[in-house]
Design a protein around this motif. Structure first.
Motif, PDB file in Angstrom:
ATOM      1  N   ARG A 110       0.829  -1.201   0.000  1.00 42.58           N
ATOM      2  CA  ARG A 110       0.000   0.000   0.000  1.00 42.58           C
ATOM      3  C   ARG A 110       0.861   1.248   0.000  1.00 42.58           C
ATOM      4  N   HIS A 111       1.930   1.249   0.802  1.00 44.48           N
ATOM      5  CA  HIS A 111       2.825   2.407   0.843  1.00 44.48           C
ATOM      6  C   HIS A 111       3.562   2.570  -0.480  1.00 44.48           C
ATOM      7  N   GLN A 112       3.898   1.444  -1.107  1.00 46.96           N
ATOM      8  CA  GLN A 112       4.571   1.509  -2.412  1.00 46.96           C
ATOM      9  C   GLN A 112       3.658   2.149  -3.438  1.00 46.96           C
ATOM     10  N   GLU A 113       2.370   1.776  -3.427  1.00 44.29           N
ATOM     11  CA  GLU A 113       1.409   2.352  -4.359  1.00 44.29           C
ATOM     12  C   GLU A 113       1.232   3.847  -4.104  1.00 44.29           C
ATOM     13  N   GLU A 114       1.173   4.230  -2.823  1.00 39.50           N
ATOM     14  CA  GLU A 114       1.025   5.647  -2.492  1.00 39.50           C
ATOM     15  C   GLU A 114       2.256   6.438  -2.947  1.00 39.50           C
ATOM     16  N   TRP A 115       3.435   5.854  -2.788  1.00 37.20           N
ATOM     17  CA  TRP A 115       4.668   6.534  -3.196  1.00 37.20           C
ATOM     18  C   TRP A 115       4.707   6.704  -4.707  1.00 37.20           C
ATOM     19  N   GLU A 116       4.301   5.656  -5.437  1.00 38.32           N
ATOM     20  CA  GLU A 116       4.286   5.738  -6.899  1.00 38.32           C
ATOM     21  C   GLU A 116       3.292   6.807  -7.356  1.00 38.32           C
ATOM     22  N   HIS A 117       2.156   6.868  -6.710  1.00 34.24           N
ATOM     23  CA  HIS A 117       1.150   7.867  -7.076  1.00 34.24           C
ATOM     24  C   HIS A 117       1.686   9.281  -6.842  1.00 34.24           C
ATOM     25  N   ARG A 148       4.833  10.197  -6.746  1.00 38.48           N
ATOM     26  CA  ARG A 148       5.930  10.476  -7.675  1.00 38.48           C
ATOM     27  C   ARG A 148       5.402  10.894  -9.041  1.00 38.48           C
ATOM     28  N   LYS A 149       4.385  10.165  -9.529  1.00 36.13           N
ATOM     29  CA  LYS A 149       3.811  10.504 -10.825  1.00 36.13           C
ATOM     30  C   LYS A 149       3.132  11.869 -10.788  1.00 36.13           C
ATOM     31  N   LYS A 150       2.497  12.147  -9.670  1.00 36.38           N
ATOM     32  CA  LYS A 150       1.842  13.448  -9.528  1.00 36.38           C
ATOM     33  C   LYS A 150       2.859  14.568  -9.560  1.00 36.38           C
ATOM     34  N   GLU A 151       4.001  14.321  -8.918  1.00 40.35           N
ATOM     35  CA  GLU A 151       5.054  15.341  -8.898  1.00 40.35           C
ATOM     36  C   GLU A 151       5.635  15.548 -10.289  1.00 40.35           C
ATOM     37  N   GLU A 152       5.783  14.445 -11.051  1.00 36.14           N
ATOM     38  CA  GLU A 152       6.334  14.557 -12.401  1.00 36.14           C
ATOM     39  C   GLU A 152       5.408  15.343 -13.319  1.00 36.14           C
ATOM     40  N   ASN A 153       4.100  15.271 -13.042  1.00 35.18           N
ATOM     41  CA  ASN A 153       3.126  15.970 -13.878  1.00 35.18           C
ATOM     42  C   ASN A 153       2.874  17.407 -13.431  1.00 35.18           C
ATOM     43  N   THR A 154       3.521  17.798 -12.352  1.00 36.72           N
ATOM     44  CA  THR A 154       3.342  19.156 -11.845  1.00 36.72           C
ATOM     45  C   THR A 154       4.193  20.139 -12.660  1.00 36.72           C
ATOM     46  N   ILE A 155       3.635  21.294 -12.977  1.00 33.20           N
ATOM     47  CA  ILE A 155       4.379  22.308 -13.744  1.00 33.20           C
ATOM     48  C   ILE A 155       5.464  22.899 -12.861  1.00 33.20           C
ATOM     49  N   ARG A 156       6.684  22.909 -13.384  1.00 33.93           N
ATOM     50  CA  ARG A 156       7.792  23.493 -12.643  1.00 33.93           C
ATOM     51  C   ARG A 156       7.944  24.954 -13.094  1.00 33.93           C
ATOM     52  N   PHE A 157       7.700  25.861 -12.174  1.00 32.45           N
ATOM     53  CA  PHE A 157       7.620  27.277 -12.507  1.00 32.45           C
ATOM     54  C   PHE A 157       8.903  27.870 -13.057  1.00 32.45           C
ATOM     55  N   PRO A 158      10.086  27.426 -12.597  1.00 25.82           N
ATOM     56  CA  PRO A 158      11.312  28.047 -13.146  1.00 25.82           C
ATOM     57  C   PRO A 158      11.437  27.891 -14.649  1.00 25.82           C
ATOM     58  N   THR A 159      10.713  26.927 -15.253  1.00 20.86           N
ATOM     59  CA  THR A 159      10.831  26.729 -16.696  1.00 20.86           C
ATOM     60  C   THR A 159       9.857  27.598 -17.480  1.00 20.86           C
ATOM     61  N   LEU A 160       8.939  28.271 -16.786  1.00 20.70           N
ATOM     62  CA  LEU A 160       7.973  29.129 -17.479  1.00 20.70           C
ATOM     63  C   LEU A 160       8.653  30.416 -17.951  1.00 20.70           C
ATOM     64  N   ILE A 161       8.313  30.807 -19.129  1.00 26.31           N
ATOM     65  CA  ILE A 161       8.845  32.062 -19.653  1.00 26.31           C
ATOM     66  C   ILE A 161       7.679  33.023 -19.842  1.00 26.31           C
ATOM     67  N   GLY A 162       7.641  34.052 -19.056  1.00 27.54           N
ATOM     68  CA  GLY A 162       6.553  35.018 -19.158  1.00 27.54           C
ATOM     69  C   GLY A 162       7.099  36.424 -19.298  1.00 27.54           C
ATOM     70  N   GLU A 163       6.853  37.030 -20.409  1.00 29.78           N
ATOM     71  CA  GLU A 163       7.382  38.368 -20.653  1.00 29.78           C
ATOM     72  C   GLU A 163       6.440  39.447 -20.145  1.00 29.78           C
ATOM     73  N   SER A 164       5.154  39.149 -20.143  1.00 28.58           N
ATOM     74  CA  SER A 164       4.211  40.209 -19.773  1.00 28.58           C
ATOM     75  C   SER A 164       4.187  40.404 -18.269  1.00 28.58           C
ATOM     76  N   PRO A 165       3.925  41.620 -17.802  1.00 27.56           N
ATOM     77  CA  PRO A 165       3.815  41.884 -16.359  1.00 27.56           C
ATOM     78  C   PRO A 165       2.743  41.025 -15.692  1.00 27.56           C
ATOM     79  N   ALA A 166       1.648  40.746 -16.398  1.00 26.20           N
ATOM     80  CA  ALA A 166       0.578  39.931 -15.809  1.00 26.20           C
ATOM     81  C   ALA A 166       1.065  38.511 -15.519  1.00 26.20           C
ATOM     82  N   MET A 167       1.828  37.892 -16.476  1.00 29.57           N
ATOM     83  CA  MET A 167       2.340  36.541 -16.267  1.00 29.57           C
ATOM     84  C   MET A 167       3.372  36.522 -15.153  1.00 29.57           C
ATOM     85  N   GLN A 168       4.200  37.537 -15.059  1.00 34.36           N
ATOM     86  CA  GLN A 168       5.193  37.603 -13.987  1.00 34.36           C
ATOM     87  C   GLN A 168       4.522  37.707 -12.620  1.00 34.36           C
ATOM     88  N   GLU A 169       3.419  38.456 -12.560  1.00 35.18           N
ATOM     89  CA  GLU A 169       2.698  38.578 -11.301  1.00 35.18           C
ATOM     90  C   GLU A 169       2.082  37.249 -10.883  1.00 35.18           C
TER      91      GLU A 169
END
Length: 231
Positions: A193-200, A202-223
């Motif tokens: 059960r713990h292995q399944e929870e850990w895998e879930h 991990r996959k959720k973390e991999e699918n999360t958007i990593r903000f440092p990779t976002l490129i936003g030039e407009s002031p609204a996106m930066q905010e």
């Protein structure tokens, strides 16, 4: 040579019997310490019980808590086909001498089942066997009876107190083996059960958007990025 003469008295069979009983219990205890193969341990115990007690059959019945039934978890029988039939049988946990032992937590012997009102005929009816004498000892762990160890149809002489003592010694060792196996199964379920929870996670973390990779030039996106980072 007085000591030799003493051994030649009728006390000698008693000494031999005590040695046989001690060896049976010791062998099971030794196997318990080096092996986690429950099926192998149970079969060893049943074989030693049948041999030591000179009985036709021996078996382990466990209590199914969900259905409140007794079922044959393991069986050893010299009669062809009986052991296989026993493993398919279940009956209410309050029936028979086995049910009586489960409820009271003490061993019981029926030297002639025809004269014991507790005896449950249903097992013989389904196996085609005939139970003449019956010994039953509880499998107890931390004060709770989880099942019974039985021996059936002892050849001459009838079951006696020494037989009960041997059965109880073996039953204690086998109850420990069963309890350990159940604990290992529970731990394995927790690990899975713990292995399944850990895998879930991990996959959720991999699918999360990593903000440092976002490129936003407009002031609204930066905010928006600043707000998300603060959160």
């Amino acid at each position: 040579m007085e000591w030799l003469s003493a051994l030649e008295t009728p006390a000698l069979p008693i000494v031999e019997r005590c040695c046989l009983e001690f060896h049976a219990v010791y062998e099971i205890a030794q196997s318990l310490s080096v092996s986690h193969d429950l099926s192998q341990l149970l079969q060893l115990g049943l074989e030693r019980v049948a041999t030591s007690l000179n009985a036709e059959s021996s078996a382990i019945l466990l209590v199914d808590k969900d259905s409140n039934e007794l079922y044959f978890h393991a069986a050893n029988d010299c009669r062809p086909g009986i052991a296989q039939r026993l493993r398919c049988i279940r009956f209410p946990a309050d029936r028979g001498i086995a049910g009586w032992v489960v409820r009271h937590g003490v061993s019981s012997v029926a030297t002639d089942t025809r004269h014991d009102s507790r005896f449950y005929q249903g097992v013989d009816a389904r196996t085609g066997a005939t139970t003449q004498s019956y010994l039953c000892a509880p499998l107890t762990i931390r004060g709770r009876v989880i099942g019974v160890l039985t021996a059936v149809n002892k050849r001459i002489p009838p079951f006696n107190r020494d037989d009960v003592a041997l059965a109880e010694g073996v039953a204690h060792q086998l109850a420990v083996a069963i309890a350990n196996s159940q604990l290992l199964q529970q731990l394995e379920m927790i690990r899975e059960r713990h292995q399944e929870e850990w895998e879930h996670a991990r996959k959720k973390e991999e699918n999360t958007i990593r903000f440092p990779t976002l490129i936003g030039e407009s002031p609204a996106m930066q905010e928006v990025c600043r707000l998300i980072s603060r959160i």
